[in-house]
Scaffold this motif. Sequence first.
Motif, PDB file in Angstrom:
ATOM      1  N   SER A  59      10.448  35.173  -5.440  1.00  0.00           N
ATOM      2  CA  SER A  59       9.079  34.848  -5.800  1.00  0.00           C
ATOM      3  C   SER A  59       8.410  34.129  -7.002  1.00  0.00           C
ATOM      4  O   SER A  59       7.763  33.338  -7.109  1.00  0.00           O
ATOM      5  N   LEU A  62       8.712  30.568  -6.266  1.00  0.00           N
ATOM      6  CA  LEU A  62       7.572  29.984  -5.930  1.00  0.00           C
ATOM      7  C   LEU A  62       6.584  30.039  -6.803  1.00  0.00           C
ATOM      8  O   LEU A  62       5.884  28.971  -6.939  1.00  0.00           O
ATOM      9  N   ALA A  66       4.374  26.344  -7.730  1.00  0.00           N
ATOM     10  CA  ALA A  66       2.911  26.437  -7.485  1.00  0.00           C
ATOM     11  C   ALA A  66       2.491  25.965  -8.755  1.00  0.00           C
ATOM     12  O   ALA A  66       1.572  24.999  -8.771  1.00  0.00           O
ATOM     13  N   PRO A 156       3.277  36.083  -4.800  1.00  0.00           N
ATOM     14  CA  PRO A 156       4.067  35.114  -4.298  1.00  0.00           C
ATOM     15  C   PRO A 156       5.072  35.717  -3.148  1.00  0.00           C
ATOM     16  O   PRO A 156       5.470  35.114  -1.938  1.00  0.00           O
ATOM     17  N   VAL A 159       3.158  35.532   0.113  1.00  0.00           N
ATOM     18  CA  VAL A 159       3.270  34.308   0.671  1.00  0.00           C
ATOM     19  C   VAL A 159       4.651  33.803   1.423  1.00  0.00           C
ATOM     20  O   VAL A 159       4.648  33.362   2.366  1.00  0.00           O
ATOM     21  N   LEU A 160       5.710  34.410   0.554  1.00  0.00           N
ATOM     22  CA  LEU A 160       6.785  34.130   1.305  1.00  0.00           C
ATOM     23  C   LEU A 160       7.341  34.703   2.720  1.00  0.00           C
ATOM     24  O   LEU A 160       7.983  34.303   3.273  1.00  0.00           O
ATOM     25  N   PRO A 163       3.781  32.719   6.222  1.00  0.00           N
ATOM     26  CA  PRO A 163       3.433  31.113   6.001  1.00  0.00           C
ATOM     27  C   PRO A 163       1.926  31.257   6.076  1.00  0.00           C
ATOM     28  O   PRO A 163       1.585  30.074   5.343  1.00  0.00           O
ATOM     29  N   LYS A 165      -0.306  32.454   4.400  1.00  0.00           N
ATOM     30  CA  LYS A 165      -1.034  32.339   3.206  1.00  0.00           C
ATOM     31  C   LYS A 165      -0.647  31.336   2.177  1.00  0.00           C
ATOM     32  O   LYS A 165      -1.251  31.273   1.141  1.00  0.00           O
ATOM     33  N   LYS A 166       0.234  30.389   2.520  1.00  0.00           N
ATOM     34  CA  LYS A 166       0.531  29.518   1.838  1.00  0.00           C
ATOM     35  C   LYS A 166      -0.653  28.192   1.316  1.00  0.00           C
ATOM     36  O   LYS A 166      -0.680  27.982   0.235  1.00  0.00           O
ATOM     37  N   ARG A 167      -1.185  28.129   2.183  1.00  0.00           N
ATOM     38  CA  ARG A 167      -2.578  27.316   1.967  1.00  0.00           C
ATOM     39  C   ARG A 167      -3.331  27.803   1.037  1.00  0.00           C
ATOM     40  O   ARG A 167      -3.759  27.071   0.125  1.00  0.00           O
ATOM     41  N   TRP A 170      -2.036  27.841  -2.269  1.00  0.00           N
ATOM     42  CA  TRP A 170      -2.059  26.531  -2.957  1.00  0.00           C
ATOM     43  C   TRP A 170      -3.557  26.189  -3.630  1.00  0.00           C
ATOM     44  O   TRP A 170      -3.388  25.517  -4.689  1.00  0.00           O
TER      45      TRP A 170
END
Length: 194
Positions: A59, A62, A66, A156, A159-160, A163, A165-167, A170
Amino acid sequence: MYTLEELKAYVDHCQRCQLYKTRTNPVFGQGDPHADIMFIGEGPGYHEDLQGEVFVGASGQLLTKALEGVGLSRDAVYIANIIKCRAPNNRDPKPDEMETCIEFLRWQVKLIHPKIIVCLGRVAAMNVIDKNIRITRERGNWQNKNGFWMMATYHPSAVLRDPAKKRPFWEDFKSIAAKHEELCQINKGACSDE
Ligand code: URA
């Protein structure tokens, strides 16, 4: 008033709650002591406990990515956690552990005095922003509390795991960089990278 070094030295030997019995190393926090932006996570995980450093596992990678993705460097921010010692088997920190340990975080915030505080995940956001916060609904929202601009985003590690939650994660980082830029513009010359 303590210094960050004095606080760290205290935390290194702290036995205020039971977590000292199972920790390998306390994880005080790291970064620029004059940072404009402070990130707050939940507590050390397996790798952080072994190394005594904040957000160094998956995490953490990531989080670094970010930050770099929006033009911020890890060295220019400060990163700390609600609890400084790992909770065994990654269980949630207990209320008494958080209550005891958050005093150190309060000192860190007072000493660093960032412009922006970003809570990574529910545990940090509940302790720092609002005990009833719902991350999914309220992430990315800015509020000014006690003179600090605050926002919560996903942890994080969430988010891992997910997926989808990635956008939004970001987008939140872009918003953090934009808020920083805005505050530096308003207050020219007062930002730590100038
Ligand atoms: N997760 C956290 O909340 N903090 C760390 O330091 C590492 C993982």
